[in-house]
Design a protein around this motif. Structure first.
Motif, PDB file in Angstrom:
ATOM      1  N   ALA A  17     -14.790  97.065  38.410  1.00  0.00           N
ATOM      2  CA  ALA A  17     -15.819  97.609  37.519  1.00  0.00           C
ATOM      3  C   ALA A  17     -15.751  96.972  36.138  1.00  0.00           C
ATOM      4  O   ALA A  17     -16.783  96.619  35.546  1.00  0.00           O
ATOM      5  CB  ALA A  17     -15.667  99.125  37.411  1.00  0.00           C
ATOM      6  N   VAL A  18     -14.549  96.803  35.597  1.00  0.00           N
ATOM      7  CA  VAL A  18     -14.393  96.202  34.265  1.00  0.00           C
ATOM      8  C   VAL A  18     -14.827  94.740  34.284  1.00  0.00           C
ATOM      9  O   VAL A  18     -15.532  94.277  33.374  1.00  0.00           O
ATOM     10  CB  VAL A  18     -12.933  96.334  33.785  1.00  0.00           C
ATOM     11  CG1 VAL A  18     -12.699  95.490  32.544  1.00  0.00           C
ATOM     12  CG2 VAL A  18     -12.598  97.791  33.497  1.00  0.00           C
TER      13      VAL A  18
ATOM     14  N   SER B 231     -28.739 106.517  27.932  1.00  0.00           N
ATOM     15  CA  SER B 231     -29.410 107.809  27.755  1.00  0.00           C
ATOM     16  C   SER B 231     -28.943 108.848  28.764  1.00  0.00           C
ATOM     17  O   SER B 231     -29.197 110.043  28.579  1.00  0.00           O
ATOM     18  CB  SER B 231     -30.928 107.623  27.861  1.00  0.00           C
ATOM     19  OG  SER B 231     -31.295 107.153  29.148  1.00  0.00           O
ATOM     20  N   PHE B 232     -28.270 108.398  29.813  1.00  0.00           N
ATOM     21  CA  PHE B 232     -27.739 109.324  30.814  1.00  0.00           C
ATOM     22  C   PHE B 232     -26.215 109.313  30.743  1.00  0.00           C
ATOM     23  O   PHE B 232     -25.610 108.258  30.589  1.00  0.00           O
ATOM     24  CB  PHE B 232     -28.184 108.921  32.224  1.00  0.00           C
ATOM     25  CG  PHE B 232     -29.670 108.934  32.430  1.00  0.00           C
ATOM     26  CD1 PHE B 232     -30.325 110.108  32.759  1.00  0.00           C
ATOM     27  CD2 PHE B 232     -30.411 107.770  32.292  1.00  0.00           C
ATOM     28  CE1 PHE B 232     -31.699 110.118  32.954  1.00  0.00           C
ATOM     29  CE2 PHE B 232     -31.776 107.767  32.474  1.00  0.00           C
ATOM     30  CZ  PHE B 232     -32.427 108.952  32.814  1.00  0.00           C
ATOM     31  N   PRO B 233     -25.588 110.477  30.879  1.00  0.00           N
ATOM     32  CA  PRO B 233     -24.113 110.489  30.935  1.00  0.00           C
ATOM     33  C   PRO B 233     -23.610 109.658  32.107  1.00  0.00           C
ATOM     34  O   PRO B 233     -24.163 109.722  33.213  1.00  0.00           O
ATOM     35  CB  PRO B 233     -23.783 111.988  31.124  1.00  0.00           C
ATOM     36  CG  PRO B 233     -24.990 112.714  30.622  1.00  0.00           C
ATOM     37  CD  PRO B 233     -26.161 111.828  30.921  1.00  0.00           C
ATOM     38  N   SER B 234     -22.590 108.857  31.860  1.00  0.00           N
ATOM     39  CA  SER B 234     -22.123 107.917  32.875  1.00  0.00           C
ATOM     40  C   SER B 234     -21.653 108.624  34.143  1.00  0.00           C
ATOM     41  O   SER B 234     -21.953 108.187  35.259  1.00  0.00           O
ATOM     42  CB  SER B 234     -20.992 107.057  32.304  1.00  0.00           C
ATOM     43  OG  SER B 234     -19.939 107.879  31.829  1.00  0.00           O
TER      44      SER B 234
ATOM     45  N   VAL C   6     -21.420 101.352  40.601  1.00  0.00           N
ATOM     46  CA  VAL C   6     -21.888 102.440  39.736  1.00  0.00           C
ATOM     47  C   VAL C   6     -21.125 102.456  38.416  1.00  0.00           C
ATOM     48  O   VAL C   6     -21.713 102.526  37.326  1.00  0.00           O
ATOM     49  CB  VAL C   6     -21.749 103.796  40.461  1.00  0.00           C
ATOM     50  CG1 VAL C   6     -21.989 104.948  39.495  1.00  0.00           C
ATOM     51  CG2 VAL C   6     -22.731 103.873  41.613  1.00  0.00           C
ATOM     52  N   LEU C   7     -19.804 102.391  38.491  1.00  0.00           N
ATOM     53  CA  LEU C   7     -18.996 102.448  37.267  1.00  0.00           C
ATOM     54  C   LEU C   7     -19.220 101.229  36.383  1.00  0.00           C
ATOM     55  O   LEU C   7     -19.204 101.339  35.149  1.00  0.00           O
ATOM     56  CB  LEU C   7     -17.516 102.566  37.628  1.00  0.00           C
ATOM     57  CG  LEU C   7     -17.090 103.888  38.270  1.00  0.00           C
ATOM     58  CD1 LEU C   7     -15.620 103.846  38.663  1.00  0.00           C
ATOM     59  CD2 LEU C   7     -17.344 105.051  37.317  1.00  0.00           C
ATOM     60  N   SER C   8     -19.450 100.062  36.994  1.00  0.00           N
ATOM     61  CA  SER C   8     -19.682  98.865  36.189  1.00  0.00           C
ATOM     62  C   SER C   8     -21.027  98.925  35.470  1.00  0.00           C
ATOM     63  O   SER C   8     -21.126  98.517  34.303  1.00  0.00           O
ATOM     64  CB  SER C   8     -19.615  97.617  37.075  1.00  0.00           C
ATOM     65  OG  SER C   8     -20.601  97.669  38.091  1.00  0.00           O
ATOM     66  N   ILE C   9     -22.053  99.436  36.131  1.00  0.00           N
ATOM     67  CA  ILE C   9     -23.373  99.537  35.493  1.00  0.00           C
ATOM     68  C   ILE C   9     -23.316 100.452  34.273  1.00  0.00           C
ATOM     69  O   ILE C   9     -23.907 100.162  33.226  1.00  0.00           O
ATOM     70  CB  ILE C   9     -24.420 100.035  36.510  1.00  0.00           C
ATOM     71  CG1 ILE C   9     -24.696  98.950  37.553  1.00  0.00           C
ATOM     72  CG2 ILE C   9     -25.713 100.432  35.812  1.00  0.00           C
ATOM     73  CD1 ILE C   9     -25.622  99.389  38.659  1.00  0.00           C
ATOM     74  N   THR C  10     -22.591 101.550  34.378  1.00  0.00           N
ATOM     75  CA  THR C  10     -22.522 102.493  33.261  1.00  0.00           C
ATOM     76  C   THR C  10     -21.749 101.931  32.067  1.00  0.00           C
ATOM     77  O   THR C  10     -21.891 102.437  30.949  1.00  0.00           O
ATOM     78  CB  THR C  10     -21.859 103.808  33.714  1.00  0.00           C
ATOM     79  OG1 THR C  10     -20.528 103.538  34.181  1.00  0.00           O
ATOM     80  CG2 THR C  10     -22.655 104.455  34.826  1.00  0.00           C
ATOM     81  N   ARG C  11     -20.935 100.887  32.280  1.00  0.00           N
ATOM     82  CA  ARG C  11     -20.129 100.321  31.185  1.00  0.00           C
ATOM     83  C   ARG C  11     -20.730  99.055  30.594  1.00  0.00           C
ATOM     84  O   ARG C  11     -20.211  98.527  29.607  1.00  0.00           O
ATOM     85  CB  ARG C  11     -18.709 100.012  31.688  1.00  0.00           C
ATOM     86  CG  ARG C  11     -17.989 101.181  32.297  1.00  0.00           C
ATOM     87  CD  ARG C  11     -17.965 102.371  31.377  1.00  0.00           C
ATOM     88  NE  ARG C  11     -17.245 102.097  30.129  1.00  0.00           N
ATOM     89  CZ  ARG C  11     -17.302 102.880  29.070  1.00  0.00           C
ATOM     90  NH1 ARG C  11     -18.072 103.952  29.052  1.00  0.00           N
ATOM     91  NH2 ARG C  11     -16.603 102.569  27.991  1.00  0.00           N
TER      92      ARG C  11
END
Length: 307
Positions: free
Chosen positions: A102-103, A137-140, A161-166
């Motif tokens: 993800a990172v 705008s959305f909580p990760s 999913v985690l990579s997109i939110t970061r």
């Protein structure tokens, strides 16, 4: 007789960073601990996978520190009699793989978009920034819960999913750095010499931004690992028979009153890894900054003089 004043040779970068690391004992311990975690992630499943999956109902919820059972049972056993130490070591690979994937993905995507947004025209920059605003705008964790509920929990879906939110973290940081760096003299000189925009971005600007991004990635690794543990705890992360530290905590929560060790040891592994990453990030912030690096070098010089 004439005396020739010679300037001592500058130590190689690797030797220089090793000395600075030796000067900060907390960072040194953190690096050693993370190396142990890395070794566990690489060889753990091949070494102890059979022991981690073997059930022994006679030893279910066995307490820790019963040395007569063997070293694998030093942390106790879970509800199916499987040794917790072996399961923690095997779970290291999935936990680290999700966090590292993800990172890495978010850092690459966010950095590229940030370089474009910072160096390109205003219209392109605004389009990229609005994309980041939509994600932020959305909580990760809410995005992760919704997407994983629709697509189903798996290692690949969890990484995506985690990579997109970061991505916005790296995008905004890179853009802010580029907006300042592109006005410096060496960038203007490269333009005058006829260098292409691609060469200026990746040859001249990116190396200056990279130390900041490495520090952020170290901190972000800890955040993503905690996010994965939270999702596994909620039951929408990695699913059995695969295991992660977060899943082990979730499996042990119903036994907290009479078998606290089921959740304590994987929780301690998460805490120590997160703490080590934070200590390493703090050291990297100083070691990679030429304006602050002298603090570590001065500390090492002082210790050498005292010795």
């Amino acid at each position: 007789m004439t005396h020739i004043n010679t300037i001592p040779d500058e130590p190689k970068p690797l030797v220089r960073f090793a000395r600075m690391l030796w000067a900060d004992k907390f960072a040194l311990v953190a690096v050693l601990f993370l190396l142990v975690i890395l070794i566990m992630a690489v060889i753990g499943p091949a070494w102890l996978d059979a022991a981690a999956q073997k059930q022994n109902l006679r030893g279910r919820n066995a307490p820790p520190f019963e040395w007569d059972r063997g070293w694998l049972w030093v942390f106790g056993a879970d509800a199916l009699g499987r040794p917790l130490l072996a399961r923690i070591i095997v779970a290291t690979q999935n936990t680290m793989m999700v966090a590292a994937g993800a990172v890495l993905f978010s850092a690459i995507m966010g950095t590229v978009l940030g370089l474009i947004a910072g160096y390109a025209g205003k219209r392109t920059s605004q389009v990229i920034l609005r994309l980041a605003d939509v994600i932020m705008s959305f909580p990760s964790l809410l995005i992760a819960v919704v997407v994983l509920y629709i697509l189903g929990p798996s290692v690949s879906n969890l990484i995506i999913v985690l990579s997109i939110t970061r991505i916005p973290v790296y995008l905004r940081t890179t853009r802010a750095e580029v907006l300042e760096i592109r006005e410096r003299m060496f960038v203007q000189a490269a333009k005058v010499m006829g260098a292409s925009s691609r060469r200026i971005i990746f040859r001249h600007i990116l190396p200056v931004v990279l130390p900041t991004l490495m520090t952020i990635a170290t901190l972000d690794f800890a955040f993503v690992m905690l996010a994965e543990s939270s999702l596994s705890f909620l039951g929408i992360g990695i699913q059995p028979p695969d295991i992660t530290w977060g899943l082990m905590i979730a499996q042990g929560k119903q036994y907290l009153t009479n078998a606290w060790w089921l959740s304590f040891w994987p929780g301690l592994a998460i805490i120590l890894t997160t703490l080590s990453l934070n200590l390493l990030s703090n050291w990297m912030r100083i070691a990679l900054d030429p304006t602050q690096r002298w603090r570590l070098e001065m500390r090492q010089t002082k210790k050498g003089a005292e010795a």
